[in-house]
Design an enzyme around this catalytic site. Sequence first.
Site, PDB file in Angstrom:
ATOM      1  CB  CYS A  56     -39.576  86.423  87.403  1.00 48.61           C
ATOM      2  SG  CYS A  56     -38.482  86.243  88.819  1.00 48.61           S
ATOM      3  CB  CYS A  59     -41.294  84.312  89.916  1.00 49.70           C
ATOM      4  SG  CYS A  59     -40.872  86.053  90.183  1.00 49.70           S
ATOM      5  CB  CYS A 404     -29.914  84.064  80.988  1.00 49.68           C
ATOM      6  SG  CYS A 404     -30.805  85.623  81.079  1.00 49.68           S
ATOM      7  CB  CYS A 407     -28.044  86.829  79.172  1.00 45.98           C
ATOM      8  SG  CYS A 407     -28.355  86.780  80.960  1.00 45.98           S
TER       9      CYS A 407
END
Length: 493
Positions: A56, A59, A404, A407
Amino acid sequence: MATSARQLLAVVSCFFGLFAGSASSRGDVLTLGDADFDYLATEHDTMLVKFYAPWCGHCKKLAPEFEKAAGKLKGSVQLAKVDCTAQGDTCSRFGVSGYPTLKIFRNGRDWASYDGPRSADGIFEYMSKQTGPDSLRLLNGDDLQNFIRHYDGSIVGLFSGEDSSGLADFLKAAALLRDQFRFAHTTRTELAQPYGLRTEGVLLFRPPRLANPFEDGVVVLRDFGSIPSLRRFLRDNVFGLCPHMTFENKDRLRAGDLLTAFYHVDYQHNVAGTNYWRNRVMKVASGYVGRGLSFSVANLVDFRAELEDEFGVGTADGGELPVVTIRTKAGHKFAMREEFTRDGASLARFLEHYFARRLKRYIKSEPVPDRNVGAVQAVVAESFDAVVNQPDKDVLVLFYSPSCSHCKKMEPVYVDLAETLAADGNMVVAKMNAVGNDVPAVYNVQGYPTIYLAPAGKKDEPVLYQGGRELRDYLGFLRRWRRADSSGIKREL
């Protein structure tokens, strides 16, 4: 005998260490898992736990701040973390559905969700308020002066005796709101007389560093009778006419339309210099009270990246004069282009233009595509209304970041979805680079990819997609939503 006891203790410690398996401490953050969470959590009066996934991005961004905060809080609040990709039972038990999720535990019990700031200083300030009593008892005038002589504001309740029903409600409110405010109470009602309160009530002391000639430093609530009344009183008065905006309180201040003057705000080392400009803002602001716009000051250095990226304001020269912007609740942004004058005349002109709706909004947008040839419609901020807010179309919009990896991985499936739905005249499948464009405030994009459905006739109520990332998952979501459409029209894909 002492040596044997130490040897036995070492063996027992080793045994429990092997049994726990997942419990360890690198730095000041304790690592917990399925086998030892309950056992170790009960050892701490107050503990902040981060539930995360190693992949993540949010995170990873939080991790160093969390570690710094753990060091600052050492000895008062324990910070811990749980890897939900390896400790699924614990994460499921506490209802963790996204990452990172932060929860406050008291004596091992899930006490509250943490919704405070994510910076080291912010976590420290927020969690520091979780230790000690909910409300400090004041015994004399020295206690009162020491309590209110603080960087933050102070709320003091004055009550006739320990058996006062008002005191009981005040302590309940302090327990509920301690993460936001500092509370104290006393039954020495004579302590409030210098402030014009001769019976039971509540005094709000604004921070001494924010003292100014335009408003009172102490606000009195005379008819305190319930927790809701105290909430309303604090909401309406705690910030005053022009508070100091920081990363920790910016979300609360931006709950409404807000003007902010950015300059070298430093209340630690230069209170007089900081208040020199703040008072000039307040002098003008005092003429606009009650018109739906709030005011604040903030440190330009702290918000420099935001100013340059979100308002197109160049701040590299680091000049002395304040930079002024307005951000509305709806997400509209305006920047004062005229130089700030010491007499406040330029700020007054800016405000007059704002209220007369003569200011041009600043919108960060990539160029509008000349044409969309693919099945997925490319949207930018300037074309968002034209594409996504078509009143008679259901629009599925993907918010993504060009960097990303998730993505990029899902892009082929998203294209397949658009091609599958190409014959549906009521549906548009779109995507938007959320890094290069302003995202409308109604869309809460916290990570990538994020997908919303903007329904026909309900553009102010977009629906967050939270399902899987296969073609059948998207189609199933759309079918279910259309069946449940409150308009009663049963449209099948």
